[in-house]
Design an enzyme around this catalytic site. Structure first.
Site, PDB file in Angstrom:
ATOM      1  N   ASN A  50       0.762  -1.659  -0.370  1.00  0.00           N
ATOM      2  CA  ASN A  50      -0.090  -0.229   0.193  1.00  0.00           C
ATOM      3  C   ASN A  50       1.070   1.430   0.230  1.00  0.00           C
ATOM      4  O   ASN A  50       0.394   2.576   0.053  1.00  0.00           O
ATOM      5  CB  ASN A  50      -0.894   0.214   1.163  1.00  0.00           C
ATOM      6  CG  ASN A  50      -0.331   0.717   2.425  1.00  0.00           C
ATOM      7  OD1 ASN A  50       1.225   0.189   2.459  1.00  0.00           O
ATOM      8  ND2 ASN A  50      -1.176   0.598   3.592  1.00  0.00           N
ATOM      9  N   VAL A  75      -2.788  -4.969   2.827  1.00  0.00           N
ATOM     10  CA  VAL A  75      -3.053  -6.367   3.099  1.00  0.00           C
ATOM     11  C   VAL A  75      -4.036  -6.770   3.959  1.00  0.00           C
ATOM     12  O   VAL A  75      -4.370  -8.113   4.818  1.00  0.00           O
ATOM     13  CB  VAL A  75      -1.927  -7.263   3.961  1.00  0.00           C
ATOM     14  CG1 VAL A  75      -0.702  -7.451   2.725  1.00  0.00           C
ATOM     15  CG2 VAL A  75      -1.288  -6.108   4.515  1.00  0.00           C
ATOM     16  N   LYS A 110      -2.935  -4.153  13.209  1.00  0.00           N
ATOM     17  CA  LYS A 110      -4.610  -4.478  12.027  1.00  0.00           C
ATOM     18  C   LYS A 110      -3.933  -5.351  11.162  1.00  0.00           C
ATOM     19  O   LYS A 110      -3.893  -6.396  10.816  1.00  0.00           O
ATOM     20  CB  LYS A 110      -4.937  -3.208  11.516  1.00  0.00           C
ATOM     21  CG  LYS A 110      -6.757  -3.190  12.491  1.00  0.00           C
ATOM     22  CD  LYS A 110      -6.438  -1.986  11.624  1.00  0.00           C
ATOM     23  CE  LYS A 110      -8.490  -1.571  12.796  1.00  0.00           C
ATOM     24  NZ  LYS A 110      -8.945  -0.502  11.564  1.00  0.00           N
ATOM     25  N   ASN A 118      -5.401 -12.661   6.029  1.00  0.00           N
ATOM     26  CA  ASN A 118      -5.416 -13.035   5.046  1.00  0.00           C
ATOM     27  C   ASN A 118      -4.539 -14.073   3.872  1.00  0.00           C
ATOM     28  O   ASN A 118      -5.150 -13.785   2.663  1.00  0.00           O
ATOM     29  CB  ASN A 118      -5.677 -10.623   4.070  1.00  0.00           C
ATOM     30  CG  ASN A 118      -7.273 -10.366   4.258  1.00  0.00           C
ATOM     31  OD1 ASN A 118      -8.274 -11.189   5.123  1.00  0.00           O
ATOM     32  ND2 ASN A 118      -7.122  -8.894   4.813  1.00  0.00           N
ATOM     33  N   TYR A 164       3.243  -3.186  17.305  1.00  0.00           N
ATOM     34  CA  TYR A 164       4.382  -4.512  16.470  1.00  0.00           C
ATOM     35  C   TYR A 164       4.701  -5.580  17.450  1.00  0.00           C
ATOM     36  O   TYR A 164       4.482  -6.803  16.718  1.00  0.00           O
ATOM     37  CB  TYR A 164       5.524  -3.436  16.068  1.00  0.00           C
ATOM     38  CG  TYR A 164       6.839  -4.090  14.614  1.00  0.00           C
ATOM     39  CD1 TYR A 164       6.065  -4.206  14.159  1.00  0.00           C
ATOM     40  CD2 TYR A 164       7.376  -4.839  15.767  1.00  0.00           C
ATOM     41  CE1 TYR A 164       7.336  -4.613  13.216  1.00  0.00           C
ATOM     42  CE2 TYR A 164       9.021  -4.662  14.793  1.00  0.00           C
ATOM     43  CZ  TYR A 164       8.802  -5.032  13.847  1.00  0.00           C
ATOM     44  OH  TYR A 164       9.166  -5.431  12.248  1.00  0.00           O
ATOM     45  N   ARG A 205      14.954   4.640  12.072  1.00  0.00           N
ATOM     46  CA  ARG A 205      16.090   3.302  12.214  1.00  0.00           C
ATOM     47  C   ARG A 205      17.455   4.238  12.463  1.00  0.00           C
ATOM     48  O   ARG A 205      17.685   5.176  11.822  1.00  0.00           O
ATOM     49  CB  ARG A 205      16.054   1.710  11.539  1.00  0.00           C
ATOM     50  CG  ARG A 205      14.545   1.300  12.541  1.00  0.00           C
ATOM     51  CD  ARG A 205      14.727   0.670  11.926  1.00  0.00           C
ATOM     52  NE  ARG A 205      14.096  -0.003   9.971  1.00  0.00           N
ATOM     53  CZ  ARG A 205      13.228  -0.693   9.345  1.00  0.00           C
ATOM     54  NH1 ARG A 205      13.817  -1.957   9.913  1.00  0.00           N
ATOM     55  NH2 ARG A 205      13.291  -0.740   7.779  1.00  0.00           N
TER      56      ARG A 205
HETATM   57  N1  UDP Z   1      18.610   5.192  18.358  1.00  0.00           N
HETATM   58  C1  UDP Z   1      19.498   6.026  18.148  1.00  0.00           C
HETATM   59  N2  UDP Z   1      19.189   6.865  17.373  1.00  0.00           N
HETATM   60  C2  UDP Z   1      18.620   6.892  16.475  1.00  0.00           C
HETATM   61  C3  UDP Z   1      17.750   6.169  16.412  1.00  0.00           C
HETATM   62  C4  UDP Z   1      17.968   4.463  16.974  1.00  0.00           C
HETATM   63  O1  UDP Z   1      20.348   5.558  19.338  1.00  0.00           O
HETATM   64  O2  UDP Z   1      18.335   8.597  15.703  1.00  0.00           O
HETATM   65  C5  UDP Z   1      19.021   4.062  18.980  1.00  0.00           C
HETATM   66  C6  UDP Z   1      16.901   3.294  19.371  1.00  0.00           C
HETATM   67  O3  UDP Z   1      17.071   3.993  20.929  1.00  0.00           O
HETATM   68  C7  UDP Z   1      18.223   1.746  19.924  1.00  0.00           C
HETATM   69  C8  UDP Z   1      18.753   1.304  18.920  1.00  0.00           C
HETATM   70  O4  UDP Z   1      19.261   2.498  18.526  1.00  0.00           O
HETATM   71  O5  UDP Z   1      18.388   2.104  20.826  1.00  0.00           O
HETATM   72  C9  UDP Z   1      18.089   0.712  17.896  1.00  0.00           C
HETATM   73  O6  UDP Z   1      17.566   1.247  17.090  1.00  0.00           O
HETATM   74  P1  UDP Z   1      16.185   1.463  15.656  1.00  0.00           P
HETATM   75  O7  UDP Z   1      14.881   1.969  15.380  1.00  0.00           O
HETATM   76  O8  UDP Z   1      17.418   1.131  14.180  1.00  0.00           O
HETATM   77  O9  UDP Z   1      15.834   0.249  16.136  1.00  0.00           O
HETATM   78  P2  UDP Z   1      15.021  -1.749  16.928  1.00  0.00           P
HETATM   79  O10 UDP Z   1      14.724  -0.197  18.399  1.00  0.00           O
HETATM   80  O11 UDP Z   1      13.711  -1.494  16.999  1.00  0.00           O
HETATM   81  O12 UDP Z   1      16.167  -2.730  16.964  1.00  0.00           O
END
Ligand code: UDP
Length: 335
Positions: A50, A75, A110, A118, A164, A205
């Site tokens: 989407n 989906v 969802k 689905n 999530y 991320r």
């Molecule tokens: N994080 C950070 N600075 C950012 C983005 C993420 O320090 O700009 C940290 C976040 O708090 C986490 C780790 O990096 O401890 C990984 O975060 P991400 O969002 O990549 O993935 P996830 O937490 O789902 O593993």
């Protein structure tokens, strides 16, 4: 003409023997990488998305290919495909905390749950084998280290990540119930942090954020003290594993951890990216978001023994490739 006729026949024979593969979430980060790989391997690919976090540009180069089709669809709504499908990879779900939380939280649940129903109904109807991309997040804030598939996790069911984490846990449960009671051939993989080309620069991320900040000459923002760890897998290694799992023995359902066991702190990651892009940049610190896992590292013994798979690309090399990708995206955006 004789030659022309032979070519035509062999073309249709090839199409007849060719597997058709549905990739949901096909314009997203993993989805786009997977679609490119499957087309290169000679399959017919139906990419469904989407485009909430996926981008059409990620697969635009494939749209002229005779074996590729794009369907814009969510989906959470019933999926109807009027040609036989042999395999389904279910990748449809936002995967970045900033994309799945907040005002998108209910849609995330969802997408995980209705989306799973689905795609499983579609797999049942087509007698297709189906692979679910689950996640290391089903372990929550793990109290065991490294995490094996036997670990049952430590998830806060009412926290901001629960949409999530619990959504993906429920999807796993649906996959196993469709396998047990509806005879659907399933594969469940639990994907740990992955990075590389086709990540959105504003994905949110850590790898994309740090590279984007560094390329823009800004300070690198670490959440918390930076001592929290993740284990980063380069996307090509991950795609190798997805294809291996999909084509593994029928009896091997998983769940199986997929990731790179090389653990690294977020501060170490920031330092590596600063060294690669601009050593004069500084790190700044912000509060750690709620329920942010402190340590995460996959135990991949099961993947090694069942699939003979090990990630090959070291973080140093993978970061170079990813930085080169983001530079090319930014320079083409400026044109
Ligand atoms: N994080 C950070 N600075 C950012 C983005 C993420 O320090 O700009 C940290 C976040 O708090 C986490 C780790 O990096 O401890 C990984 O975060 P991400 O969002 O990549 O993935 P996830 O937490 O789902 O593993």
């Amino acid at each position: 003409m004789k030659t022309g006729k032979m070519n035509e026949t062999s073309f249709f024979e090839k199409r007849e023997n060719m597997k058709t593969i549905l990739v949901t979430g096909g314009t997203g980060f993993l989805g786009a990488n997977l679609c490119h790989r499957l087309i290169a391997n000679g399959y017919k690919v139906i990419c469904l998305d989407n485009n909430y976090t996926g981008r059409f540009e990620h697969i635009a180069d494939l749209t002229a290919h005779p074996n590729f089709e794009f369907i814009k669809h969510d989906v959470t709504k019933k999926i109807e495909i009027n040609e036989p499908i042999h395999q389904i990879y279910n990748l449809a779900c936002p995967a970045s905390p900033v994309a799945y939380q907040g005002k998108h939280a209910i849609d995330t649940t969802k997408t995980c749950v209705l989306g799973a129903i689905n795609v499983l109904e579609l797999a049942k109807q087509h007698h297709a084998r189906i692979l679910q991309t689950s996640t290391s997040e089903i372990y929550g804030k793990p109290l065991e280290h490294p995490q094996t598939e036997k670990y049952l996790g430590n998830v806060n069911p009412i926290g901001i990540r629960a949409c999530y984490d619990e959504g993906k846990r429920c999807a796993e449960s649906l996959f196993f119930d469709y396998h047990r009671y509806e005879d659907v051939e399933i594969k469940v993989v639990r994907i740990f942090n992955t990075y590389g080309p086709y990540m959105n620069i504003d994905d949110g991320r850590v790898v994309s954020n740090f590279i984007y900040e560094a390329l823009a000459g800004k300070n690198i923002t670490i959440y918390g003290d930076g001592l929290q760890t993740r284990s980063f897998c380069y996307v090509d290694d991950l795609i190798d594993a997805l294809v291996l799992v999909m084509n593994s023995d029928k009896d091997f359902t998983g769940p199986v951890n997929l990731g790179n066991p090389e653990e690294c702190s977020i501060k170490q990651l920031a330092d590596m990216i600063i060294q690669k892009i601009d050593s004069s940049l500084k790190v700044v610190y912000q509060g750690l978001p709620a329920d942010d896992p402190i340590r995460r590292k996959p135990d991949i013994a099961l993947a090694q023994s069942k699939l003979n798979w090990m990630p090959k690309i070291k973080l140093n090399e993978g970061l170079d490739k990813t930085i080169a990708y983001f530079k090319s995206v930014l320079s083409s955006n400026q044109k």
